[in-house]
Design a protein around this motif. Structure first.
Motif, PDB file in Angstrom:
ATOM      1  N   GLY A 115      34.705  44.145  41.805  1.00 29.86           N
ATOM      2  CA  GLY A 115      33.958  45.273  41.239  1.00 29.86           C
ATOM      3  C   GLY A 115      32.460  45.032  41.220  1.00 29.86           C
ATOM      4  O   GLY A 115      31.944  44.164  41.928  1.00 29.86           O
ATOM      5  N   ASP A 116      31.762  45.791  40.382  1.00 30.36           N
ATOM      6  CA  ASP A 116      30.296  45.761  40.391  1.00 30.36           C
ATOM      7  C   ASP A 116      29.673  45.054  39.199  1.00 30.36           C
ATOM      8  O   ASP A 116      28.499  44.681  39.245  1.00 30.36           O
ATOM      9  CB  ASP A 116      29.743  47.188  40.454  1.00 30.36           C
ATOM     10  CG  ASP A 116      30.111  47.904  41.744  1.00 30.36           C
ATOM     11  OD1 ASP A 116      30.155  47.226  42.794  1.00 30.36           O
ATOM     12  OD2 ASP A 116      30.351  49.124  41.711  1.00 30.36           O
ATOM     13  N   VAL A 117      30.429  44.885  38.116  1.00 30.37           N
ATOM     14  CA  VAL A 117      29.855  44.328  36.885  1.00 30.37           C
ATOM     15  C   VAL A 117      30.351  42.896  36.691  1.00 30.37           C
ATOM     16  O   VAL A 117      31.554  42.678  36.516  1.00 30.37           O
ATOM     17  CB  VAL A 117      30.240  45.181  35.661  1.00 30.37           C
ATOM     18  CG1 VAL A 117      29.645  44.593  34.381  1.00 30.37           C
ATOM     19  CG2 VAL A 117      29.788  46.630  35.850  1.00 30.37           C
ATOM     20  N   PRO A 118      29.457  41.913  36.724  1.00 30.16           N
ATOM     21  CA  PRO A 118      29.880  40.512  36.632  1.00 30.16           C
ATOM     22  C   PRO A 118      30.134  40.068  35.192  1.00 30.16           C
ATOM     23  O   PRO A 118      29.509  39.140  34.680  1.00 30.16           O
ATOM     24  CB  PRO A 118      28.710  39.758  37.262  1.00 30.16           C
ATOM     25  CG  PRO A 118      27.518  40.602  36.941  1.00 30.16           C
ATOM     26  CD  PRO A 118      28.008  42.031  36.981  1.00 30.16           C
ATOM     27  N   ASP A 119      31.099  40.742  34.560  1.00 38.05           N
ATOM     28  CA  ASP A 119      31.407  40.459  33.164  1.00 38.05           C
ATOM     29  C   ASP A 119      32.927  40.543  33.002  1.00 38.05           C
ATOM     30  O   ASP A 119      33.515  41.612  33.179  1.00 38.05           O
ATOM     31  CB  ASP A 119      30.706  41.459  32.250  1.00 38.05           C
ATOM     32  CG  ASP A 119      30.908  41.154  30.772  1.00 38.05           C
ATOM     33  OD1 ASP A 119      32.045  40.836  30.370  1.00 38.05           O
ATOM     34  OD2 ASP A 119      29.933  41.271  29.997  1.00 38.05           O
ATOM     35  N   ARG A 120      33.534  39.427  32.671  1.00 37.56           N
ATOM     36  CA  ARG A 120      34.988  39.377  32.544  1.00 37.56           C
ATOM     37  C   ARG A 120      35.515  40.374  31.519  1.00 37.56           C
ATOM     38  O   ARG A 120      36.538  41.033  31.741  1.00 37.56           O
ATOM     39  CB  ARG A 120      35.409  37.962  32.149  1.00 37.56           C
ATOM     40  CG  ARG A 120      36.838  37.844  31.690  1.00 37.56           C
ATOM     41  CD  ARG A 120      37.156  36.438  31.209  1.00 37.56           C
ATOM     42  NE  ARG A 120      37.333  35.524  32.320  1.00 37.56           N
ATOM     43  CZ  ARG A 120      38.456  35.420  33.025  1.00 37.56           C
ATOM     44  NH1 ARG A 120      39.489  36.200  32.747  1.00 37.56           N
ATOM     45  NH2 ARG A 120      38.556  34.547  34.001  1.00 37.56           N
ATOM     46  N   ASN A 121      34.819  40.501  30.391  1.00 36.78           N
ATOM     47  CA  ASN A 121      35.302  41.350  29.317  1.00 36.78           C
ATOM     48  C   ASN A 121      35.104  42.829  29.606  1.00 36.78           C
ATOM     49  O   ASN A 121      35.923  43.663  29.204  1.00 36.78           O
ATOM     50  CB  ASN A 121      34.609  40.975  28.003  1.00 36.78           C
ATOM     51  CG  ASN A 121      34.935  39.560  27.578  1.00 36.78           C
ATOM     52  OD1 ASN A 121      36.078  39.111  27.698  1.00 36.78           O
ATOM     53  ND2 ASN A 121      33.928  38.831  27.108  1.00 36.78           N
ATOM     54  N   ALA A 122      34.029  43.166  30.310  1.00 37.09           N
ATOM     55  CA  ALA A 122      33.728  44.578  30.580  1.00 37.09           C
ATOM     56  C   ALA A 122      34.369  45.082  31.867  1.00 37.09           C
ATOM     57  O   ALA A 122      34.474  46.297  32.061  1.00 37.09           O
ATOM     58  CB  ALA A 122      32.211  44.782  30.649  1.00 37.09           C
ATOM     59  N   ASN A 123      34.803  44.178  32.739  1.00 37.79           N
ATOM     60  CA  ASN A 123      35.269  44.567  34.063  1.00 37.79           C
ATOM     61  C   ASN A 123      36.570  43.840  34.413  1.00 37.79           C
ATOM     62  O   ASN A 123      36.555  42.675  34.812  1.00 37.79           O
ATOM     63  CB  ASN A 123      34.185  44.235  35.100  1.00 37.79           C
ATOM     64  CG  ASN A 123      34.589  44.582  36.518  1.00 37.79           C
ATOM     65  OD1 ASN A 123      35.644  45.161  36.768  1.00 37.79           O
ATOM     66  ND2 ASN A 123      33.755  44.193  37.481  1.00 37.79           N
ATOM     67  N   PRO A 124      37.709  44.529  34.296  1.00 41.41           N
ATOM     68  CA  PRO A 124      38.996  43.894  34.615  1.00 41.41           C
ATOM     69  C   PRO A 124      39.075  43.380  36.057  1.00 41.41           C
ATOM     70  O   PRO A 124      39.767  42.393  36.330  1.00 41.41           O
ATOM     71  CB  PRO A 124      40.013  45.015  34.377  1.00 41.41           C
ATOM     72  CG  PRO A 124      39.341  45.961  33.438  1.00 41.41           C
ATOM     73  CD  PRO A 124      37.884  45.895  33.776  1.00 41.41           C
ATOM     74  N   LYS A 125      38.377  44.030  36.990  1.00 43.51           N
ATOM     75  CA  LYS A 125      38.399  43.581  38.383  1.00 43.51           C
ATOM     76  C   LYS A 125      37.733  42.209  38.520  1.00 43.51           C
ATOM     77  O   LYS A 125      38.193  41.362  39.300  1.00 43.51           O
ATOM     78  CB  LYS A 125      37.703  44.605  39.277  1.00 43.51           C
ATOM     79  CG  LYS A 125      38.438  45.924  39.412  1.00 43.51           C
ATOM     80  CD  LYS A 125      37.696  46.865  40.338  1.00 43.51           C
ATOM     81  CE  LYS A 125      38.456  48.174  40.514  1.00 43.51           C
ATOM     82  NZ  LYS A 125      37.741  49.113  41.428  1.00 43.51           N
ATOM     83  N   PHE A 126      36.667  42.014  37.767  1.00 41.21           N
ATOM     84  CA  PHE A 126      35.983  40.725  37.813  1.00 41.21           C
ATOM     85  C   PHE A 126      36.851  39.649  37.169  1.00 41.21           C
ATOM     86  O   PHE A 126      36.941  38.516  37.674  1.00 41.21           O
ATOM     87  CB  PHE A 126      34.628  40.828  37.119  1.00 41.21           C
ATOM     88  CG  PHE A 126      33.715  39.660  37.380  1.00 41.21           C
ATOM     89  CD1 PHE A 126      33.184  39.446  38.640  1.00 41.21           C
ATOM     90  CD2 PHE A 126      33.363  38.785  36.360  1.00 41.21           C
ATOM     91  CE1 PHE A 126      32.320  38.379  38.890  1.00 41.21           C
ATOM     92  CE2 PHE A 126      32.514  37.717  36.604  1.00 41.21           C
ATOM     93  CZ  PHE A 126      31.993  37.507  37.864  1.00 41.21           C
ATOM     94  N   ALA A 127      37.517  39.999  36.078  1.00 42.36           N
ATOM     95  CA  ALA A 127      38.428  39.056  35.433  1.00 42.36           C
ATOM     96  C   ALA A 127      39.552  38.659  36.388  1.00 42.36           C
ATOM     97  O   ALA A 127      39.922  37.480  36.471  1.00 42.36           O
ATOM     98  CB  ALA A 127      39.001  39.678  34.164  1.00 42.36           C
ATOM     99  N   HIS A 128      40.094  39.636  37.116  1.00 41.38           N
ATOM    100  CA  HIS A 128      41.141  39.354  38.099  1.00 41.38           C
ATOM    101  C   HIS A 128      40.636  38.383  39.162  1.00 41.38           C
ATOM    102  O   HIS A 128      41.340  37.436  39.542  1.00 41.38           O
ATOM    103  CB  HIS A 128      41.605  40.665  38.737  1.00 41.38           C
ATOM    104  CG  HIS A 128      42.659  40.498  39.783  1.00 41.38           C
ATOM    105  ND1 HIS A 128      42.792  41.375  40.835  1.00 41.38           N
ATOM    106  CD2 HIS A 128      43.620  39.552  39.978  1.00 41.38           C
ATOM    107  CE1 HIS A 128      43.794  40.999  41.603  1.00 41.38           C
ATOM    108  NE2 HIS A 128      44.311  39.891  41.112  1.00 41.38           N
ATOM    109  N   LYS A 129      39.422  38.598  39.636  1.00 43.50           N
ATOM    110  CA  LYS A 129      38.855  37.720  40.650  1.00 43.50           C
ATOM    111  C   LYS A 129      38.758  36.281  40.137  1.00 43.50           C
ATOM    112  O   LYS A 129      39.182  35.330  40.825  1.00 43.50           O
ATOM    113  CB  LYS A 129      37.473  38.225  41.053  1.00 43.50           C
ATOM    114  CG  LYS A 129      36.788  37.406  42.133  1.00 43.50           C
ATOM    115  CD  LYS A 129      35.448  38.013  42.517  1.00 43.50           C
ATOM    116  CE  LYS A 129      34.888  37.419  43.798  1.00 43.50           C
ATOM    117  NZ  LYS A 129      33.661  38.118  44.240  1.00 43.50           N
TER     118      LYS A 129
END
Length: 270
Positions: A115-129
């Motif tokens: 995704g676009d937001v590098p924040d685990r808590n705000a962006n589930p896609k980043f957390a998945h990565k």
């Protein structure tokens, strides 16, 4: 043996480009990512006509998907590796590839973009990565502790540009997904955990710019040259001495209906 990795961004849409790739690089194996194609609709006949009689595919409708196309026989490592993050989302495929010096364990990965937001808590896609890379790191470490990878190659769109000169501007991309410190440190940890060797940087020193992806958003991608190295080929230490050539097919970015990624090839005396 020539092994190519390419995020094709829809195998059915870009099947004609596979012909151009095959003619230009004459690969023995092509590893694809983002095939965007369920297995029952994979264009097997078109790929076979290009001279790749051995194929393994793992795809789904509309997104993700990986495939291995080979001129050499192989055995599928079905069930031998994890279901990453328990999602079954077609991001990994592995085979035991026939080679003159003995079988090569070949892994084709498509790590989540994040995704676009590098924040685990705000962006589930980043957390998945981050979770995916953490699982892959634990897997690499477990393999190392069990004796390490032997005659193994890991390729794919790993969606992280880990080094300073893997991006057009290290300073400006530090808070942009694919080059944030948490991602680059995670991918480096995964590489170290498996004692993987960066096959492309074997040929291109780390102080030189090296890209494999250019955004569709650029009006003139070549003039702006704001690229990132998201596509990687790693080898186990016992294959590193056999690395004999490489090619990043930058001109493929100018093909009609091009992917935003370009093919990357290494040649190994294997």
């Amino acid at each position: 043996m020539r092994i190519v990795t390419w995020n094709i961004n829809s195998v059915r849409l870009r099947l004609p480009l596979l012909k151009d790739l095959s003619a230009a690089l004459e690969p023995d194996v092509i590893c694809l990512q983002e095939t965007k194609c369920p297995d029952e609709h994979f264009p097997h006949e078109g790929v076979e006509a290009l001279g790749f009689p051995h194929r393994a595919v793992r795809g789904m409708k509309g997104y993700n998907g990986v495939a291995i196309l080979s001129k050499r026989p192989f055995n599928l490592r079905d069930g031998a590796d994890p279901d990453w993050c328990g999602k079954g989302d077609c991001r990994h495929l592995a085979v035991e590839l026939d080679a003159p010096g003995g079988p090569i364990e070949l892994h084709d990965f498509y790590i989540p973009a994040g995704g676009d937001v590098p924040d685990r808590n705000a962006n589930p896609k980043f957390a998945h990565k981050l979770d995916f890379v953490a699982e892959a790191t634990a897997w690499s470490a477990a393999r190392r502790n069990a004796g390490g990878f032997k005659r193994a190659v890991l390729v794919g769109d790993l969606n992280i540009a880990p080094l300073e000169h893997d991006v057009w501007s290290h300073r400006q991309l530090l808070d942009v997904v694919s080059h944030t410190p948490v991602e680059t440190e995670a991918l480096t940890a995964m590489m170290r955990a498996g004692h993987w060797y960066d096959a492309v940087r074997h040929f291109v020193p780390e102080d030189q710019k090296l890209y494999t992806w250019w955004s569709y958003r650029a009006q003139d991608w070549r003039a702006s040259d704001r690229g990132r190295r998201l596509d990687h080929i790693w080898v186990s230490p016992d294959l590193a001495g056999g690395l004999s050539a490489h090619h990043v097919m930058k001109d493929a970015r100018d093909w009609e209906k091009a992917s935003d990624h370009v093919p990357v090839m290494v040649e190994i005396a294997a």
